[in-house]
Write an enzyme that holds these catalytic residues in place. Structure first.
Site, short mmCIF file in Angstrom:
data_model
loop_
_atom_site.label_atom_id
_atom_site.label_comp_id
_atom_site.label_asym_id
_atom_site.label_seq_id
_atom_site.Cartn_x
_atom_site.Cartn_y
_atom_site.Cartn_z
N ARG A 21 0.99 -1.27 -0.04
CA ARG A 21 0.14 -0.03 0.14
C ARG A 21 0.78 1.22 0.21
O ARG A 21 1.44 1.59 1.06
CB ARG A 21 -0.77 0.07 1.42
CG ARG A 21 -1.89 1.27 1.31
CD ARG A 21 -2.59 1.01 2.56
NE ARG A 21 -3.66 -0.17 2.71
CZ ARG A 21 -4.73 -0.39 2.31
NH1 ARG A 21 -5.28 0.38 1.47
NH2 ARG A 21 -5.36 -1.74 2.51
N ARG A 75 1.99 -4.75 -6.70
CA ARG A 75 1.57 -5.94 -6.02
C ARG A 75 1.90 -7.13 -6.88
O ARG A 75 2.21 -8.18 -6.30
CB ARG A 75 0.34 -5.95 -5.64
CG ARG A 75 -0.14 -4.85 -4.83
CD ARG A 75 -1.67 -4.65 -4.32
NE ARG A 75 -1.79 -3.79 -3.17
CZ ARG A 75 -3.09 -3.63 -2.58
NH1 ARG A 75 -3.98 -4.31 -2.95
NH2 ARG A 75 -3.02 -2.45 -1.73
#
Length: 427
Positions: free
Chosen positions: A280, A394
């Site tokens: 994140r 990711r």
RNA sequence: GGAGGGGUAGUCUAAUUGGUAAGGCACCGGUUUCGAAAACCGGCGCGCGAAAGCGCUUGGGGGUUCGAGUCCCCCCCUCUCCGCCA
């Protein structure tokens, strides 16, 4: 935005369906009142304006004939009408303003196939692919692996900018570039998407069109500039808005586009979550898939879109699952969303790597994206969809962690090697 | 950044230097035709209304006026030239 006349005519149904999203439907009581007030002002305005429009040209005619007294009398009457009309307009504008505030804040109606529930616990796994790698040792996380191989340098990213910014280097940067090229190649050459390289700074009209504004400004980076410009949180914004205020040719549909961009999110309100690593961050790279389609095909396209995104993970050999998000768990503009979640060994769990949504006409109505179904027919709103294909940061984490070896090295998935100069292994 | 030209409905194009958006094309419906083309008639942006109708709409926002595409102010986009720059 929902269709205002649909809301008016199906108030109870709208109330019921929005309640499943955890939306406070009491604002709909005010909707009724404001809607009536607005329409009454419009009707009365019409009556008075009709008289004004009849009298006004007569004034000119009278003046030409030199009948100035008669003209003056009518002039006064029209002036009085104008004052009444202005008052009605003010009333209408006030009601409309409040009504808009309500309409802009109302989320999309969830599709009937969406599982009902108040949060992610009600999400439904619809399929799963592959298996978690059997490493035979306790996996290291991507931060440890990244530092060990000198391919990720978060302390320096924090120095350059601040916390939650990524900095990859060497084979790490190359891996990111390889993922970008690999994803774009699969989508454009094999899945038929048109490649798009859009602006990453957008105006507020565009953010309104896709639904980020006015409600979610706190999630965005706003530039200190003479005009309200923002960094994009996703390529969905510029790519969908390519067609804002346009009427598309029916035979140009469906339009399908793939765009790689950097994405910027303030991540306000997520302090304390995923503070370690690059799961994140404020800046990340992503390939986004965007469709504009005829309404009747949008749900079939949602399945196709989700599968196109999943294909990337299959090619990379990464264990993943597809989850249908429940009414309480997905983004406001969407009518139905599938998340694709990839296996993250160090966390012993699946993490979101793509989110694929059908917005139906919600965005198209806000952005005025229409098409003419056939010659002579009335224009209709298209349905818009989009999904990550995939989030590259990711995916980087997933590759690094899932392909770590007992000796600490990282194997490069077969599909990426030709994008990395034949490199087979890091470390 | 500077100078100038533009922006009118899906598209193209008018509008007496202030008088209430006229047309062409494309498209849709109708008449005609064995059928089609052509021709003719009607429709062809949004909203309110059960309907008849009425209102709103000239890139966006303000202003002047009884009345603004037209006049005034601010902004956006675009084209040409100059400057600057990767």
């Amino acid at each position: 935005m929902l269709d205002i006349s649909y809301v008016r005519e199906n108030l109870d149904e709208v109330r019921r369906r929005l309640a499943t999203r955890g939306f406070d439907t009491t604002v709909l009581d005010r909707f009724e009142e404001l809607d009536v007030r607005r329409r009454r002002a419009i009707t009365e305005h019409g009556d008075l304006a009709a008289e004004r429009n009849r009298l006004s040209p007569e004034i000119g005619a009278l003046m030409k004939e030199g009948k100035n007294d008669e003209a003056e009398a009518k002039r006064l009457r029209v002036k009085a009408l104008k004052e009444q009309i202005d008052a009605l307009d003010a009333e209408r504008d006030a009601a409309e303003h409040d009504l808009n505030e309500i309409m802009f804040g109302i989320p999309n109606l969830p599709h009937e196939s969406v599982p009902v529930g108040k949060d992610e616990s009600a999400n439904v796994e619809v399929r799963r692919w592959g298996a978690a790698p059997e490493l035979g040792f306790e996996p290291l996380d991507h931060v440890t692996l990244g530092e060990k191989h000198g391919i990720l340098d978060l302390p320096r990213a924090a120095k350059i900018t601040g916390t939650r910014f990524p900095l990859t280097l060497g084979a790490g940067a190359l891996l990111e570039r390889a993922l970008m090229n690999f994803m774009l190649d699969v989508h454009t050459r094999e899945h038929g998407y048109q490649e798009v390289l859009p602006p990453v700074i957008v105006n507020s009209d565009s953010l309104f069109g896709t639904g980020q504004l006015p409600k979610f400004e706190q999630d965005l980076f706003k530039l200190d500039y003479e005009r309200p410009y923002y960094l994009i949180p996703t390529a969905e914004v510029p790519v969908t808005n390519m067609f804002r205020d346009e009427i598309l040719e029916a035979d140009s549909l469906p339009r399908k586009m793939a765009a790689h961009t950097l994405c910027f999110r303030s991540e306000a309100g997520s302090f304390g979550q995923d503070t370690r690593g690059i799961i994140r961050v404020h800046q990340f790279s992503k390939v986004e898939l965007v469709w504009c389609v005829r309404p009747e095909e949008s749900y079939a396209v949602l399945e196709k879109l989700t599968d196109d995104a999943s294909e990337i993970l299959r090619r990379l050999g990464l264990h993943h699952r597809v989850v249908a998000l429940s009414t309480g768990d997905f983004t406001s503009s969407s009518a139905k969303t599938y998340d694709i979640e990839v296996w993250i060994p160090s966390q012993h769990t699946f993490r979101e790597i793509s989110s694929c949504s059908n917005f139906e006409a919600y965005q198209a109505r806000r952005a005025q994206i229409r098409y003419r179904p056939e010659p002579g027919a009335k224009t209709q709103f298209v349905h818009t969809l989009n999904g990550s294909g995939l989030a590259i940061g990711r995916t980087w984490v997933a590759v690094v962690e899932n392909y770590q070896q007992a000796d600490g090295s990282i194997l490069i998935p077969e599909a990426l090697r030709c994008y990395m100069g034949g490199l087979e292994r890091i470390g």
